[in-house]
Design an enzyme around this catalytic site. Structure first.
Site, PDB file in Angstrom:
ATOM      1  N   HIS A 125       1.127  -1.148  -0.050  1.00 41.39           N
ATOM      2  CA  HIS A 125       0.087  -0.127   0.061  1.00 41.39           C
ATOM      3  C   HIS A 125       1.054   1.213  -0.087  1.00 41.39           C
ATOM      4  O   HIS A 125       2.072   1.137   0.120  1.00 41.39           O
ATOM      5  CB  HIS A 125      -0.914  -0.116   1.150  1.00 41.39           C
ATOM      6  CG  HIS A 125      -2.056  -0.931   0.918  1.00 41.39           C
ATOM      7  ND1 HIS A 125      -2.955  -1.068   2.134  1.00 41.39           N
ATOM      8  CD2 HIS A 125      -2.303  -2.056   0.103  1.00 41.39           C
ATOM      9  CE1 HIS A 125      -3.908  -2.166   1.520  1.00 41.39           C
ATOM     10  NE2 HIS A 125      -3.411  -2.700   0.554  1.00 41.39           N
ATOM     11  N   GLU A 174       1.219   3.858   1.849  1.00 38.37           N
ATOM     12  CA  GLU A 174       1.584   4.142   3.487  1.00 38.37           C
ATOM     13  C   GLU A 174       3.067   3.270   3.623  1.00 38.37           C
ATOM     14  O   GLU A 174       4.152   3.903   3.755  1.00 38.37           O
ATOM     15  CB  GLU A 174       0.750   3.930   4.461  1.00 38.37           C
ATOM     16  CG  GLU A 174      -0.591   4.745   4.311  1.00 38.37           C
ATOM     17  CD  GLU A 174      -1.707   3.847   3.646  1.00 38.37           C
ATOM     18  OE1 GLU A 174      -2.648   3.710   4.479  1.00 38.37           O
ATOM     19  OE2 GLU A 174      -1.504   3.216   2.500  1.00 38.37           O
ATOM     20  N   CYS A 224      -5.751   1.386   6.414  1.00 39.10           N
ATOM     21  CA  CYS A 224      -6.375   0.195   6.732  1.00 39.10           C
ATOM     22  C   CYS A 224      -5.978  -0.495   8.109  1.00 39.10           C
ATOM     23  O   CYS A 224      -4.773  -0.319   8.331  1.00 39.10           O
ATOM     24  CB  CYS A 224      -6.127  -0.900   5.675  1.00 39.10           C
ATOM     25  SG  CYS A 224      -4.570  -1.545   5.551  1.00 39.10           S
ATOM     26  N   ASP A 234     -20.866  -4.172 -35.778  1.00 45.48           N
ATOM     27  CA  ASP A 234     -19.725  -3.653 -36.123  1.00 45.48           C
ATOM     28  C   ASP A 234     -18.638  -4.375 -36.055  1.00 45.48           C
ATOM     29  O   ASP A 234     -17.472  -4.214 -36.291  1.00 45.48           O
ATOM     30  CB  ASP A 234     -19.776  -2.512 -34.817  1.00 45.48           C
ATOM     31  CG  ASP A 234     -20.796  -1.298 -35.168  1.00 45.48           C
ATOM     32  OD1 ASP A 234     -21.343  -1.163 -36.150  1.00 45.48           O
ATOM     33  OD2 ASP A 234     -20.953  -0.763 -34.187  1.00 45.48           O
ATOM     34  N   LEU A 292     -13.176  -4.268 -29.426  1.00 46.36           N
ATOM     35  CA  LEU A 292     -13.310  -3.573 -27.888  1.00 46.36           C
ATOM     36  C   LEU A 292     -11.845  -3.644 -27.237  1.00 46.36           C
ATOM     37  O   LEU A 292     -11.754  -3.917 -25.993  1.00 46.36           O
ATOM     38  CB  LEU A 292     -14.097  -4.457 -27.037  1.00 46.36           C
ATOM     39  CG  LEU A 292     -15.817  -4.375 -27.555  1.00 46.36           C
ATOM     40  CD1 LEU A 292     -16.322  -5.306 -26.697  1.00 46.36           C
ATOM     41  CD2 LEU A 292     -16.125  -3.155 -27.734  1.00 46.36           C
TER      42      LEU A 292
END
Length: 354
Positions: free
Chosen positions: A44, A46, A69, A194, A198
């Site tokens: 994380h 931190e 957390c 079409d 994607l």
């Protein structure tokens, strides 16, 4: 805190289903450590900032864009790491709405003698993680509806020709929006007519889940959207021909959902996507999908790209019949931004919940 927010933004499109978080350690007016959450690297923000600061963290201040957390997940609790590092004060931009945290990290730090202040740049930090907060609070993905339209609100000509209503700058931004989304959704008609890939063509590649609404499983296994290797999820109705199920089950995850008013149930679709940890879905379907989403009050953000063309009343409308008799019943859009993109312009907005 502004620097922490800037760091957190580097996580765009890279941290889902986690939030974007940035952290900065300051000692005697100097930044001695900084970090932001990168999901693939687990640690994380931190932890990264404190590791960089090392012993300089003792007696220092920590600025973090989201409450640390206090529970075990993929990593140990950040709050415990903060206490062990000797941090004197923690400035938290916004409380984490996750029920496993939700003030618990702040309470733990204060109980361990760490001074905690909450609310610095709260509005910016909340906006940064709007999708994450929505997912935690509602239990369903954040729905972004994107349409490329002519000036008179048409998606295509009467023959279905739509390439290209908008220009290259608009299409480039669409790929950025795809990069930031967990999933992209279209209907069977768009998929067949079409045959889109994607794909996500941004500065770097990003995996995206491709979602198709295909009630009778009429999509061809040879469709371009299967070529990238990204996950494909197809929602269909009950009692579909077994041979069609066999033809597509090798290349896609098939999910049967119920129907409402003769169409696949949107609420069930969103619930099933949430079960797959999809926090945001970008809808690029046709007018029928756009209309049913609006009628159901399920659109969280609108991106309407307008190109400098007029198609006329025989063209394909951007929104199917909303079944309105009174103007007062029409969805009202809160315009968040108007933006010029080459010869096009973009209307970005949201529909406030009534």
């Amino acid at each position: 805190m502004q620097r922490a927010l800037s760091l957190a933004r580097r996580g765009h499109g890279r941290v889902s289903p986690n939030p974007m978080v940035g952290a900065v350690v300051v000692s005697e007016g100097h930044v001695v450590g900084a970090g932001y959450h990168r999901y693939a690297q687990r640690s994380h923000a931190e932890v990264l900032a404190l590791d960089e600061a090392g012993t300089a963290a003792r007696g220092a201040d920590l600025y973090v864009t989201l409450e640390p957390c206090c529970h075990w997940g993929r990593t140990p609790p950040c709050a415990e790491k903060i206490v062990r590092s000797g941090i004197r004060r923690v400035f938290v931009a916004v409380v984490d709405p996750n029920p496993e945290v939700s003030g618990g990290g702040i309470e733990y730090l204060r109980a361990q003698g760490v001074e905690v202040q909450v609310g610095l740049c709260e509005t910016e930090a909340t906006r940064l993680n709007e999708i994450f907060f929505h997912f935690v609070r509602t239990g369903r993905p954040y729905v972004l509806l994107k349409l490329a339209l002519s000036l008179d609100g048409r998606l295509a000509t009467a023959t279905g020709d739509s390439k290209w209503i908008t220009g290259t700058e608009s299409r480039k931004l669409v790929h950025r929006l795809r990069f930031d989304s967990d999933a992209i959704l279209i209907g069977r008609q768009t998929a067949v007519q079409d045959d889109p890939s994607l794909a996500v063509r941004w500065r770097s590649r990003n995996s995206i889940t491709k979602v198709i609404l295909d009630s009778d499983l009429e999509l061809s296994p040879a469709a371009k959207l299967f070529e990238s290797g990204d996950p494909v999820v197809i929602f269909h109705r009950q009692d579909v021909d077994i041979e069609r199920i066999k033809a597509l089950s090798a290349t896609a995850t098939l999910i049967q959902v119920g129907e409402r008013a003769g169409r696949l149930d949107w609420n069930e679709i969103l619930e099933r996507l949430a079960e797959r940890s999809i926090t945001s879905v970008m809808v690029e379907g046709g007018g029928e999908i756009a209309g049913t989403l609006l009628r159901g009050g399920l659109v969280d953000r609108l991106y309407l790209f307008y190109g400098p063309a007029i198609i006329g009343d025989q063209g394909v409308p951007g929104f199917a019949d909303l079944k309105l008799s009174l103007l007062s019943d029409a969805p009202r859009i809160e315009i968040l931004r108007l933006r010029r993109l080459g010869s096009d312009f973009l209307v970005e907005g949201r529909i406030p919940q009534r």
